[in-house]
Scaffold this motif. Sequence first.
Motif, mmCIF file in Angstrom:
data_model
loop_
_atom_site.group_PDB
_atom_site.id
_atom_site.type_symbol
_atom_site.label_atom_id
_atom_site.label_comp_id
_atom_site.label_asym_id
_atom_site.label_seq_id
_atom_site.Cartn_x
_atom_site.Cartn_y
_atom_site.Cartn_z
ATOM 1 N N UNK A 178 0.857 -1.257 -0.103
ATOM 2 C CA UNK A 178 -0.016 -0.050 -0.010
ATOM 3 C C UNK A 178 0.745 1.233 0.149
ATOM 4 N N UNK A 179 0.410 2.161 -0.773
ATOM 5 C CA UNK A 179 1.085 3.673 -0.770
ATOM 6 C C UNK A 179 0.099 4.483 -1.277
ATOM 7 N N UNK A 236 7.633 2.535 -7.886
ATOM 8 C CA UNK A 236 8.994 2.954 -8.135
ATOM 9 C C UNK A 236 8.974 4.434 -7.486
ATOM 10 N N UNK A 237 8.173 5.468 -8.022
ATOM 11 C CA UNK A 237 7.824 6.652 -7.560
ATOM 12 C C UNK A 237 7.813 6.739 -5.998
ATOM 13 N N UNK A 238 6.859 5.835 -5.603
ATOM 14 C CA UNK A 238 6.599 5.847 -4.256
ATOM 15 C C UNK A 238 7.724 5.625 -3.225
ATOM 16 N N UNK A 239 8.604 4.579 -3.589
ATOM 17 C CA UNK A 239 9.711 4.307 -3.026
ATOM 18 C C UNK A 239 10.639 5.493 -2.967
ATOM 19 N N UNK A 240 10.797 5.986 -4.097
ATOM 20 C CA UNK A 240 11.694 7.113 -4.196
ATOM 21 C C UNK A 240 11.474 8.418 -2.965
ATOM 22 N N UNK A 241 10.196 8.502 -2.819
ATOM 23 C CA UNK A 241 9.740 9.636 -2.150
ATOM 24 C C UNK A 241 9.585 9.051 -0.581
ATOM 25 N N UNK A 295 5.375 7.136 3.252
ATOM 26 C CA UNK A 295 5.387 5.565 3.862
ATOM 27 C C UNK A 295 4.886 4.801 2.670
ATOM 28 N N UNK A 296 5.546 3.768 2.592
ATOM 29 C CA UNK A 296 5.185 2.452 1.892
ATOM 30 C C UNK A 296 4.849 1.467 2.917
ATOM 31 N N UNK A 313 11.521 -4.745 -0.811
ATOM 32 C CA UNK A 313 11.286 -3.555 -0.737
ATOM 33 C C UNK A 313 12.135 -2.704 0.265
ATOM 34 N N UNK A 314 12.695 -3.433 1.123
ATOM 35 C CA UNK A 314 13.694 -3.147 2.259
ATOM 36 C C UNK A 314 15.138 -2.623 1.644
ATOM 37 N N UNK A 315 15.321 -3.668 0.824
ATOM 38 C CA UNK A 315 16.651 -3.403 0.052
ATOM 39 C C UNK A 315 16.621 -2.329 -0.878
#
Length: 362
Positions: free
Chosen positions: A20-21, A30-35, A88-89, A183-185
């Motif tokens: 969820x994001x 990918x964008x969510x993980x960047x932010x 957050x993700x 996701x953590x990595x």
Amino acid sequence: MSALDLIPAGHTFTAEEITAYADPERRSLEQALTEADVLISAPHAGAAIPEELAPFLSPALTRRLQYDFTDVATAAIVRRWAAIDPRVVAVVNPHPRLVRDPNRARPADIAGDLATAIERTRAAGAWQKVDLSGVDAIRPVTFSFFPILEVPEDDDALHRLVSTFVEVGERGLGVYERVRDALSERMLERALRTGSSFTRLSFHDTMNTTTTREGAVSVPRAEKDRLPRVVALSNRGGSRGESRDPADPPTMDAARLRALAEAHRAGFRVSQADDVALNKPYLGSQEILAAGARFREVAKDAARTGAQLDAVQAEFLREFLLGDAATAVLHEPGTDWITEDPTHVDEIAQACKRSWDLYRAS
């Protein structure tokens, strides 16, 4: 009496179902993980049981006992928080801890540990206290020693039970673990590359009462096991987050943990400072232990780039997450679970976001 909540046989969860994001219609993962700078994991959020396990369940198991043995209240809150907070993700385990507890070290021999746990339960007898130390990644009984599984009477039935658990676990719990770690990595790599912060947050809840045979969740826990009124934040340290054992180092910097606690006191608008506690009654378990160990592996790289890496467990008081009305229902005998109040869920999620916004600004 409500029927048990079951996942249809054969269902394999996808990464998309459990991740969820915010604003997924316009933002890619990918964008969510960047932010994002926080990865929330909810290892005990799942409550529905895979249908393949139904033949092995105890006839004494009710929906209330099924749900009480989980942190099901965290699922809606974590998903709502992720929906409103682009920083957050979240990844939510779709399987209950009955399948296997991902906040325990993964057994080297899952089948062997489950067989041992069942043998100990069988030897203790139904409804009797049993020591499952070292083999409690899959529990045949709840923490109140209510039976979850019907203990097999012969070796063939035990083999069928064990093999089914191992197979079914890969369709949900296994997906959760793989997605969480991947996701953590990815977030860790970005933090190391950019010299930014990354926090692993393992999100839980616990009630300060346990169950009676009639289903009332009303038996007070021992004082030493009770949570504060809102949340306990844990980093494996002492009451101020400092190291208490060189062999078990804190997973989050002590000063940052104290700042996070102050942010939660403000974000949740508590009336007493001790409504938010550190490392009491729990120090934090496998998810932050594993994350802390991983962060120590890259400590030199983090120091070189200025990356700030932390792992913290948040154990919320379930009564607080559910609200007074729902808690009152659960204090009475029964077999059903409560219906969550979306307004209350949103209030808690907003307070979580507010707390972390305050922490980042501190």
